[in-house]
Write a protein that holds these residues in place. Structure first.
Motif, PDB file in Angstrom:
ATOM      1  N   ASN A 140      -8.484 -24.102 -13.938  1.00 48.25           N
ATOM      2  CA  ASN A 140      -8.519 -25.222 -15.156  1.00 48.25           C
ATOM      3  C   ASN A 140      -7.906 -26.147 -14.491  1.00 48.25           C
ATOM      4  O   ASN A 140      -6.223 -26.846 -15.175  1.00 48.25           O
ATOM      5  CB  ASN A 140      -8.198 -24.297 -16.226  1.00 48.25           C
ATOM      6  CG  ASN A 140      -8.005 -25.225 -17.380  1.00 48.25           C
ATOM      7  OD1 ASN A 140      -8.244 -26.529 -17.423  1.00 48.25           O
ATOM      8  ND2 ASN A 140      -8.555 -24.794 -18.288  1.00 48.25           N
ATOM      9  N   ILE A 167      -7.665 -29.365 -15.871  1.00 46.43           N
ATOM     10  CA  ILE A 167      -7.665 -30.097 -17.094  1.00 46.43           C
ATOM     11  C   ILE A 167      -6.006 -30.182 -17.497  1.00 46.43           C
ATOM     12  O   ILE A 167      -4.628 -30.808 -17.233  1.00 46.43           O
ATOM     13  CB  ILE A 167      -8.121 -30.619 -17.894  1.00 46.43           C
ATOM     14  CG1 ILE A 167      -7.096 -31.573 -19.175  1.00 46.43           C
ATOM     15  CG2 ILE A 167      -7.581 -29.292 -19.488  1.00 46.43           C
ATOM     16  CD1 ILE A 167      -7.678 -31.847 -19.956  1.00 46.43           C
ATOM     17  N   LEU A 168      -5.615 -28.701 -17.054  1.00 41.96           N
ATOM     18  CA  LEU A 168      -4.673 -27.679 -17.595  1.00 41.96           C
ATOM     19  C   LEU A 168      -3.370 -27.882 -15.923  1.00 41.96           C
ATOM     20  O   LEU A 168      -2.999 -28.215 -15.925  1.00 41.96           O
ATOM     21  CB  LEU A 168      -4.090 -26.102 -17.488  1.00 41.96           C
ATOM     22  CG  LEU A 168      -4.243 -25.914 -18.871  1.00 41.96           C
ATOM     23  CD1 LEU A 168      -4.524 -24.060 -19.438  1.00 41.96           C
ATOM     24  CD2 LEU A 168      -3.597 -26.546 -20.130  1.00 41.96           C
ATOM     25  N   ASP A 169      -4.415 -27.946 -15.214  1.00 44.26           N
ATOM     26  CA  ASP A 169      -3.402 -28.221 -13.619  1.00 44.26           C
ATOM     27  C   ASP A 169      -2.619 -29.715 -13.446  1.00 44.26           C
ATOM     28  O   ASP A 169      -1.930 -29.720 -12.395  1.00 44.26           O
ATOM     29  CB  ASP A 169      -4.338 -27.758 -12.454  1.00 44.26           C
ATOM     30  CG  ASP A 169      -4.532 -26.681 -12.650  1.00 44.26           C
ATOM     31  OD1 ASP A 169      -3.791 -25.036 -12.855  1.00 44.26           O
ATOM     32  OD2 ASP A 169      -5.285 -25.545 -11.702  1.00 44.26           O
ATOM     33  N   SER A 185      -2.619 -32.285 -15.738  1.00 37.57           N
ATOM     34  CA  SER A 185      -1.738 -32.394 -16.273  1.00 37.57           C
ATOM     35  C   SER A 185       0.184 -31.724 -15.863  1.00 37.57           C
ATOM     36  O   SER A 185       0.605 -32.602 -15.905  1.00 37.57           O
ATOM     37  CB  SER A 185      -2.117 -32.343 -18.174  1.00 37.57           C
ATOM     38  OG  SER A 185      -2.135 -30.828 -18.139  1.00 37.57           O
ATOM     39  N   PHE A 186      -0.058 -30.679 -15.561  1.00 39.10           N
ATOM     40  CA  PHE A 186       0.918 -30.263 -15.142  1.00 39.10           C
ATOM     41  C   PHE A 186       1.704 -30.602 -14.022  1.00 39.10           C
ATOM     42  O   PHE A 186       2.587 -30.858 -13.991  1.00 39.10           O
ATOM     43  CB  PHE A 186       1.017 -28.447 -14.818  1.00 39.10           C
ATOM     44  CG  PHE A 186       1.973 -27.968 -15.286  1.00 39.10           C
ATOM     45  CD1 PHE A 186       3.340 -27.826 -15.578  1.00 39.10           C
ATOM     46  CD2 PHE A 186       2.713 -27.804 -13.840  1.00 39.10           C
ATOM     47  CE1 PHE A 186       4.177 -27.046 -15.504  1.00 39.10           C
ATOM     48  CE2 PHE A 186       3.989 -27.457 -13.247  1.00 39.10           C
ATOM     49  CZ  PHE A 186       5.324 -26.462 -14.710  1.00 39.10           C
ATOM     50  N   GLY A 193       0.533 -32.790 -20.771  1.00 38.26           N
ATOM     51  CA  GLY A 193       0.330 -31.552 -20.469  1.00 38.26           C
ATOM     52  C   GLY A 193       0.493 -30.408 -21.394  1.00 38.26           C
ATOM     53  O   GLY A 193      -0.130 -29.520 -21.909  1.00 38.26           O
ATOM     54  N   ILE A 212      -2.514 -30.733 -24.115  1.00 35.54           N
ATOM     55  CA  ILE A 212      -3.322 -30.514 -23.932  1.00 35.54           C
ATOM     56  C   ILE A 212      -3.129 -28.195 -23.790  1.00 35.54           C
ATOM     57  O   ILE A 212      -4.559 -27.469 -23.805  1.00 35.54           O
ATOM     58  CB  ILE A 212      -3.827 -30.945 -22.223  1.00 35.54           C
ATOM     59  CG1 ILE A 212      -4.333 -31.828 -22.865  1.00 35.54           C
ATOM     60  CG2 ILE A 212      -4.587 -29.601 -21.451  1.00 35.54           C
ATOM     61  CD1 ILE A 212      -4.548 -32.960 -20.756  1.00 35.54           C
ATOM     62  N   ARG A 213      -1.907 -27.619 -22.942  1.00 32.61           N
ATOM     63  CA  ARG A 213      -1.839 -26.847 -23.117  1.00 32.61           C
ATOM     64  C   ARG A 213      -2.440 -26.515 -24.861  1.00 32.61           C
ATOM     65  O   ARG A 213      -2.431 -25.430 -25.102  1.00 32.61           O
ATOM     66  CB  ARG A 213      -0.467 -26.414 -22.896  1.00 32.61           C
ATOM     67  CG  ARG A 213       0.026 -24.906 -22.784  1.00 32.61           C
ATOM     68  CD  ARG A 213      -0.652 -23.508 -22.173  1.00 32.61           C
ATOM     69  NE  ARG A 213       0.425 -24.504 -20.271  1.00 32.61           N
ATOM     70  CZ  ARG A 213       1.059 -23.848 -20.066  1.00 32.61           C
ATOM     71  NH1 ARG A 213       1.627 -23.035 -20.164  1.00 32.61           N
ATOM     72  NH2 ARG A 213       1.440 -24.430 -18.476  1.00 32.61           N
ATOM     73  N   GLU A 214      -1.086 -27.127 -25.390  1.00 33.29           N
ATOM     74  CA  GLU A 214      -1.371 -26.650 -27.129  1.00 33.29           C
ATOM     75  C   GLU A 214      -2.523 -26.597 -27.121  1.00 33.29           C
ATOM     76  O   GLU A 214      -3.391 -25.641 -28.580  1.00 33.29           O
ATOM     77  CB  GLU A 214      -1.157 -27.595 -27.910  1.00 33.29           C
ATOM     78  CG  GLU A 214      -1.025 -26.940 -29.690  1.00 33.29           C
ATOM     79  CD  GLU A 214       0.546 -29.054 -30.295  1.00 33.29           C
ATOM     80  OE1 GLU A 214      -0.353 -28.219 -31.830  1.00 33.29           O
ATOM     81  OE2 GLU A 214       0.210 -28.924 -30.013  1.00 33.29           O
ATOM     82  N   SER A 215      -4.365 -27.269 -27.005  1.00 30.65           N
ATOM     83  CA  SER A 215      -5.343 -27.558 -27.406  1.00 30.65           C
ATOM     84  C   SER A 215      -5.575 -26.414 -26.713  1.00 30.65           C
ATOM     85  O   SER A 215      -7.010 -25.906 -27.626  1.00 30.65           O
ATOM     86  CB  SER A 215      -6.359 -28.169 -26.578  1.00 30.65           C
ATOM     87  OG  SER A 215      -5.564 -28.913 -25.179  1.00 30.65           O
ATOM     88  N   GLN A 216      -5.792 -25.402 -26.139  1.00 27.22           N
ATOM     89  CA  GLN A 216      -6.199 -23.700 -25.430  1.00 27.22           C
ATOM     90  C   GLN A 216      -6.149 -23.351 -26.739  1.00 27.22           C
ATOM     91  O   GLN A 216      -7.211 -22.457 -26.862  1.00 27.22           O
ATOM     92  CB  GLN A 216      -5.338 -23.767 -24.214  1.00 27.22           C
ATOM     93  CG  GLN A 216      -5.357 -24.618 -23.103  1.00 27.22           C
ATOM     94  CD  GLN A 216      -6.815 -24.964 -22.985  1.00 27.22           C
ATOM     95  OE1 GLN A 216      -7.872 -23.748 -22.333  1.00 27.22           O
ATOM     96  NE2 GLN A 216      -6.642 -25.769 -22.627  1.00 27.22           N
TER      97      GLN A 216
END
Length: 124
Positions: free
Chosen positions: A7, A9-11, A13-14, A48, A51-55
């Motif tokens: 993913n 965007i997750l990767d 942003s982390f 990050g 974005i994680r929360e958006s999942q």
């Protein structure tokens, strides 16, 4: 991590958050800068987390809303980077490397927002 679907965007942003934390540590330990680095760490790690929360968003509209928050936080972190550069806490190379990562993340966030909003319009 076999079987883990990539993913971007997750990767990204982390990885960006990790760089922000390391930069903040550098600023505190080597430059004795405590105020701007605290602002940077807040805005730079926030995308990050959001974005994680958006999942786990409740709807596509909620997903877009959360990504817009991440977009604002990412843009704010660019401001703090610019300020750190302008006040000589970061040299040009350090600044441009961090800004490049922030800008890339910002473009990804914007792209996902645009794509998701198109999907919302097409499903209406």
């Amino acid at each position: 991590m076999e079987g883990k679907k990539e993913n971007v965007i997750l990767d990204k942003s982390f990885a960006y958050a990790v760089r922000i934390i390391r930069l903040s540590q550098y600023l505190v330990e080597n430059k004795k800068e405590f105020i701007l680095s605290k602002q940077l760490i807040r805005s730079g790690t926030s995308p990050g987390a959001v974005i994680r929360e958006s999942q786990n968003a409740e709807s596509k509209a909620d997903f877009v809303h959360k990504l817009r928050i991440a977009q604002k936080e990412c843009d704010e972190s660019i401001y703090w980077l610019e300020l750190l550069n302008a006040t000589d806490y970061l040299n040009k190379k350090e600044f441009e490397s961090m800004r490049s990562d922030a800008t890339e993340l910002l473009k990804i966030i914007k792209s996902v927002i645009i794509t998701t909003k198109k999907g919302l319009k097409n499903n209406s």
